[in-house]
Scaffold this active site. Structure first.
Site, PDB file in Angstrom:
ATOM      1  N   ASP A  37       0.856  -1.193   0.000  1.00 60.66           N
ATOM      2  CA  ASP A  37       0.000   0.000   0.000  1.00 60.66           C
ATOM      3  C   ASP A  37       0.889   1.239   0.000  1.00 60.66           C
ATOM      4  O   ASP A  37       2.066   1.145   0.345  1.00 60.66           O
ATOM      5  CB  ASP A  37      -0.905   0.003   1.260  1.00 60.66           C
ATOM      6  CG  ASP A  37      -2.185   0.811   1.060  1.00 60.66           C
ATOM      7  OD1 ASP A  37      -2.090   2.037   0.915  1.00 60.66           O
ATOM      8  OD2 ASP A  37      -3.278   0.214   1.051  1.00 60.66           O
ATOM      9  N   ASP A  63       3.622   1.973  -4.423  1.00 61.65           N
ATOM     10  CA  ASP A  63       2.656   2.659  -5.277  1.00 61.65           C
ATOM     11  C   ASP A  63       2.494   1.762  -6.503  1.00 61.65           C
ATOM     12  O   ASP A  63       3.454   1.553  -7.256  1.00 61.65           O
ATOM     13  CB  ASP A  63       3.196   4.041  -5.673  1.00 61.65           C
ATOM     14  CG  ASP A  63       2.229   4.809  -6.566  1.00 61.65           C
ATOM     15  OD1 ASP A  63       1.371   4.172  -7.219  1.00 61.65           O
ATOM     16  OD2 ASP A  63       2.340   6.039  -6.619  1.00 61.65           O
ATOM     17  N   VAL A  64       1.279   1.242  -6.706  1.00 60.56           N
ATOM     18  CA  VAL A  64       1.081   0.249  -7.771  1.00 60.56           C
ATOM     19  C   VAL A  64       1.343   0.810  -9.166  1.00 60.56           C
ATOM     20  O   VAL A  64       1.489   0.056 -10.129  1.00 60.56           O
ATOM     21  CB  VAL A  64      -0.339  -0.372  -7.726  1.00 60.56           C
ATOM     22  CG1 VAL A  64      -0.514  -1.259  -6.510  1.00 60.56           C
ATOM     23  CG2 VAL A  64      -1.433   0.692  -7.819  1.00 60.56           C
ATOM     24  N   TYR A 155     -13.977   6.591 -13.460  1.00 62.26           N
ATOM     25  CA  TYR A 155     -13.947   5.387 -12.619  1.00 62.26           C
ATOM     26  C   TYR A 155     -14.589   4.213 -13.360  1.00 62.26           C
ATOM     27  O   TYR A 155     -14.040   3.102 -13.384  1.00 62.26           O
ATOM     28  CB  TYR A 155     -14.687   5.688 -11.313  1.00 62.26           C
ATOM     29  CG  TYR A 155     -14.675   4.580 -10.288  1.00 62.26           C
ATOM     30  CD1 TYR A 155     -13.551   4.347  -9.495  1.00 62.26           C
ATOM     31  CD2 TYR A 155     -15.792   3.775 -10.085  1.00 62.26           C
ATOM     32  CE1 TYR A 155     -13.542   3.349  -8.531  1.00 62.26           C
ATOM     33  CE2 TYR A 155     -15.796   2.771  -9.136  1.00 62.26           C
ATOM     34  CZ  TYR A 155     -14.674   2.560  -8.356  1.00 62.26           C
ATOM     35  OH  TYR A 155     -14.676   1.554  -7.405  1.00 62.26           O
ATOM     36  N   LYS A 159     -12.838   0.676 -14.332  1.00 61.99           N
ATOM     37  CA  LYS A 159     -13.328  -0.606 -13.792  1.00 61.99           C
ATOM     38  C   LYS A 159     -13.855  -1.512 -14.903  1.00 61.99           C
ATOM     39  O   LYS A 159     -13.747  -2.739 -14.829  1.00 61.99           O
ATOM     40  CB  LYS A 159     -14.396  -0.356 -12.729  1.00 61.99           C
ATOM     41  CG  LYS A 159     -13.849   0.300 -11.456  1.00 61.99           C
ATOM     42  CD  LYS A 159     -12.781  -0.549 -10.785  1.00 61.99           C
ATOM     43  CE  LYS A 159     -12.340   0.011  -9.444  1.00 61.99           C
ATOM     44  NZ  LYS A 159     -11.270  -0.789  -8.834  1.00 61.99           N
ATOM     45  N   THR A 192     -16.619   1.279   3.414  1.00 64.42           N
ATOM     46  CA  THR A 192     -15.166   1.343   3.656  1.00 64.42           C
ATOM     47  C   THR A 192     -14.760   2.817   3.694  1.00 64.42           C
ATOM     48  O   THR A 192     -15.549   3.691   3.302  1.00 64.42           O
ATOM     49  CB  THR A 192     -14.358   0.656   2.529  1.00 64.42           C
ATOM     50  OG1 THR A 192     -14.380   1.510   1.379  1.00 64.42           O
ATOM     51  CG2 THR A 192     -14.891  -0.722   2.184  1.00 64.42           C
TER      52      THR A 192
END
Ligand SMILES: NC(=O)c1ccc[n+]([C@@H]2O[C@H](COP(=O)([O-])OP(=O)(O)OC[C@H]3O[C@@H](n4cnc5c(N)ncnc54)[C@H](O)[C@@H]3O)[C@@H](O)[C@H]2O)c1
Length: 267
Positions: A37, A63-64, A155, A159, A192
Site C-alpha cells: 500500500d 505505489d502500484v 472510474y 473498472k 469502507t
C-alpha cells in the site's frame, strides 16, 4: 486445514477497507501474506496484527503505478515466503467528476491507479506464478465496471477496462496451460473509508463533502451497504482451489444492484 493453506498471496491496497479484510481472511485461512500500500503506517500495523494473531504477513510500501517497484515486490514475496500463488489486485481510487468537467490529468490519475496498477500487477505476477506451477489472480473491479454511474465516468472506464483485461489475460493463461486463473470481483456499495476520500475534479485536489454509503444504500435492492468482509469472502473463494474451474469470470457482490430496479409496490 485452511481454505488457502500453504498459498502465498499479495494484496495491493491492503492497508484499508476491502484489501485489509482480504488480507485478514486469507491469513486466517492459512495463506502467507504480502500486504502492499502507499499507506505505510496502516499496512505495517495490519501486518503486525496478523503476525501477532499467529499468521504470516509482511508489509511493503508500494505505489502500484510505479513499474520499477513491482519486480522488488514479487522478489520479496518469493524470498520471504518461497513462492507466489495469489494476487489480489485491489488498490483503487475513485474521482467524482463528470466527464466534461474532468481534466486530462484527473483522467490519467484515475486510470493510472485503477488500470495501469492492475496491468503492472498482472504483468509482473504471472511469471512468478508460472514458477510456482499456477495461481489465482483476483482483480477488484466494481458494479461500475458493469453499468454506468453518472459522475463516475473515469472510474467506470477504469473498472470496465480491468473487467475485460482480466478476461483477455484469463484466455492467454489458459492457452499457455500455465494453471493461472484470472477473475474479477464487482462490489456494490461497500462501507469502507473510500467514501470519505472521494475527491472532485481539478486534478483531484478539491474534496466533496464525505459521502455516506449507508445513505446511498437506500437505492440498493437489499437496502443496506455491504461490508468489506462480505467482499473478502468472495475473494477467498476465488483465491482457493474451490473455484478451480472458474477463469475469465465475474463475481458480483452488490446486494442486487445489477439485477435491476427493486420497486417496492407496497411499503
Ligand atoms: N467501497 C466500495 O463501495 C467499493 C465498491 C466497488 C469497488 N471498490 C473497489 O475496491 C477496492 C478497494 O476499495 P476500498 O473501498 O477498500 O477503499 P479504501 O480507500 O478503503 O482502500 C483502498 C486502498 O488502496 C490504497 N491505494 C490507493 N492508491 C494506491 C496506489 N497508487 N498504490 C497502492 N495503494 C494505493 C489506499 O491507500 C487504500 O489503503 C478499490 O479498487 C475500489 O475501487 C470499492
Amino acid at each position: 486445514m485452511g481454505q488457502v493453506a500453504g498459498k502465498v498471496a499479495i494484496v495491493t491496497g491492503g492497508a484499508s477497507g476491502i484489501g485489509a479484510a482480504c488480507a485478514r481472511l486469507l491469513a486466517r485461512e492459512g495463506a502467507k501474506l504480502v500486504i502492499t500500500d502507499i499507506d505505510a503506517a496502516g499496512g505495517a500495523a495490519l501486518a503486525g496484527e496478523i503476525t501477532e494473531a499467529g499468521g504470516a504477513a509482511i508489509f511493503l510500501a508500494q505505489d502500484v503505478t510505479d513499474e520499477a517497484r513491482w519486480p522488488e515486490v514479487i522478489a520479496s514475496a518469493e524470498r520471504v515466503h518461497g513462492r507466489l500463488d495469489v494476487l489480489v489486485a485491489n488498490a483503487g481510487i475513485g474521482l467524482l467528476v463528470a466527464a466534461i468537467d474532468m481534466t486530462l490529468a484527473d483522467w490519467r490519475r484515475q486510470n493510472a491507479v485503477n488500470m495501469d496498477g492492475v496491468f503492472l500487477a498482472v504483468k509482473h505476477a504471472v511469471p512468478a506464478m508460472r514458477r510456482a506451477g499456477g495461481g489465482s489472480i483476483v482483480i477488484m473491479s466494481s458494479v461500475a465496471g458493469i453499468r454506468g454511474s453518472a459522475g463516475l465516468a473515469g472510474y467506470c472506464a477504469s473498472k470496465g477496462g480491468v473487467r475485460l483485461f482480466a478476461k483477455a489475460v484469463a484466455l492467454e493463461c489458459a492457452i499457455a496451460d500455465d494453471g493461472i486463473r484470472v477473475n474479477t470481483v464487482h462490489p456494490g456499495i461497500i462501507d469502507t473509508p473510500i467514501w470519505q476520500k472521494i475527491p472532485t475534479g481539478a486534478e483531484g485536489a478539491a474534496r466533496n463533502a464525505p459521502i455516506d454509503p449507508h445513505a446511498l444504500a437506500r437505492e440498493v435492492p437489499v437496502g443496506v451497504a455491504g461490508t468489506a468482509a462480505e467482499v473478502a469472502a468472495g475473494v477467498l473463494f476465488l483465491a482457493s482451489d474451490a473455484s478451480r474451474y472458474m477463469t475469465g469470470s465475474e463475481l458480483v457482490i452488490d446486494g442486487g444492484i445489477t439485477a435491476g430496479t427493486a420497486r417496492r409496490w407496497r411499503s
